[in-house]
Design a protein around this motif. Structure first.
Motif, short mmCIF file in Angstrom:
data_model
loop_
_atom_site.label_atom_id
_atom_site.label_comp_id
_atom_site.label_asym_id
_atom_site.label_seq_id
_atom_site.Cartn_x
_atom_site.Cartn_y
_atom_site.Cartn_z
N ARG A 39 -3.12 8.33 -10.49
CA ARG A 39 -3.11 9.61 -9.85
C ARG A 39 -1.82 10.24 -9.87
NH1 ARG A 39 -5.94 8.79 -4.89
NH2 ARG A 39 -4.43 9.76 -4.01
N ILE A 40 -0.75 9.38 -9.60
CA ILE A 40 0.67 9.83 -9.64
C ILE A 40 1.04 10.09 -11.03
CG2 ILE A 40 3.06 9.27 -9.08
CD1 ILE A 40 1.95 7.55 -6.67
N TRP A 41 0.77 9.25 -12.08
CA TRP A 41 1.00 9.52 -13.34
C TRP A 41 0.35 10.68 -13.86
CZ3 TRP A 41 -0.40 9.65 -18.43
CH2 TRP A 41 0.80 9.42 -19.30
N PRO A 48 0.98 -1.24 0.07
CA PRO A 48 0.04 0.04 -0.07
C PRO A 48 0.94 1.32 0.09
CG PRO A 48 -0.53 -1.56 1.77
CD PRO A 48 0.81 -2.18 1.16
N PRO A 49 0.51 2.23 -0.53
CA PRO A 49 -0.69 2.56 -1.50
C PRO A 49 -0.55 2.14 -2.98
CG PRO A 49 0.48 4.38 -1.13
CD PRO A 49 1.23 3.53 -0.50
N PHE A 50 0.68 1.59 -3.23
CA PHE A 50 1.01 1.19 -4.66
C PHE A 50 0.44 -0.04 -5.05
CE2 PHE A 50 4.47 4.25 -3.44
CZ PHE A 50 4.36 5.19 -4.35
N ASP A 51 -0.28 -0.93 -4.44
CA ASP A 51 -1.02 -1.97 -4.95
C ASP A 51 -2.31 -1.49 -5.70
OD1 ASP A 51 -2.21 -1.17 -2.45
OD2 ASP A 51 -2.12 -3.09 -1.56
N SER A 52 -2.51 -0.12 -5.49
CA SER A 52 -3.79 0.52 -5.92
C SER A 52 -3.45 1.14 -7.43
CB SER A 52 -4.48 1.36 -4.94
OG SER A 52 -5.53 2.44 -5.94
N GLU A 53 -4.13 0.45 -8.34
CA GLU A 53 -4.09 0.96 -9.91
C GLU A 53 -4.36 2.43 -9.81
OE1 GLU A 53 -5.11 0.25 -14.50
OE2 GLU A 53 -4.98 -1.35 -12.96
N ALA A 54 -5.59 2.88 -9.37
CA ALA A 54 -6.06 4.16 -9.05
C ALA A 54 -5.06 5.12 -8.57
CB ALA A 54 -7.56 4.25 -8.39
#
Length: 131
Positions: A101-103, A91-97
């Motif tokens: 948002r970062i991209w 977490p939180p990188f296991d969330s594609e959403a």
């Protein structure tokens, strides 16, 4: 370098800035990254990027590791491409959403910079260009 390359570089930098903060909260992420590097080494051997990551992750100070993760120097931009954190799920990188948002934020940042550079070029051309 293409616009997409610039966006991806900014994305990786932003992600590693977040990871640097998370490491301070959860130092076990470093051990997971070290294990990931070991797995990569078994697969690819002792290639340069693996040796460089092993050196970074073996630093005694979390602060020194954080500096490496967030440095804007060219070597660290290159190393972020092969970062062990890129393929780890936590977490939180296991969330594609979250990653999207970062991209998108990285994309806005790059587009703003490119627009400013283009505006500066137009101003420069207008003031000093041929008459």
């Amino acid at each position: 370098m293409t616009k997409v390359d610039l966006i991806n570089e900014e994305f990786k930098l932003a992600a590693h800035r977040i990871i640097a903060r998370l490491i301070k909260l959860d130092p076990s992420l470093l051990e997971k990254a070290r294990k990931k590097i070991s797995t990569m080494e078994e697969k690819h051997g002792e290639v340069d990027f693996i040796l460089e990551w092993k050196e970074i992750l073996s630093k005694d100070s979390i602060f020194d590791i954080q500096k490496e993760l967030t440095s804007r120097d060219e070597d660290n931009y290159r190393l972020r491409i092969s970062s062990p954190f890129n393929t780890m799920s936590f977490p939180p990188f296991d969330s594609e959403a979250y990653r999207r948002r970062i991209w998108k934020a990285a994309k806005r940042l790059v587009e703003d910079r490119l627009n400013r550079l283009e505006g500066d070029k137009l101003c420069h051309d207008h003031r000093f260009g041929p008459r």
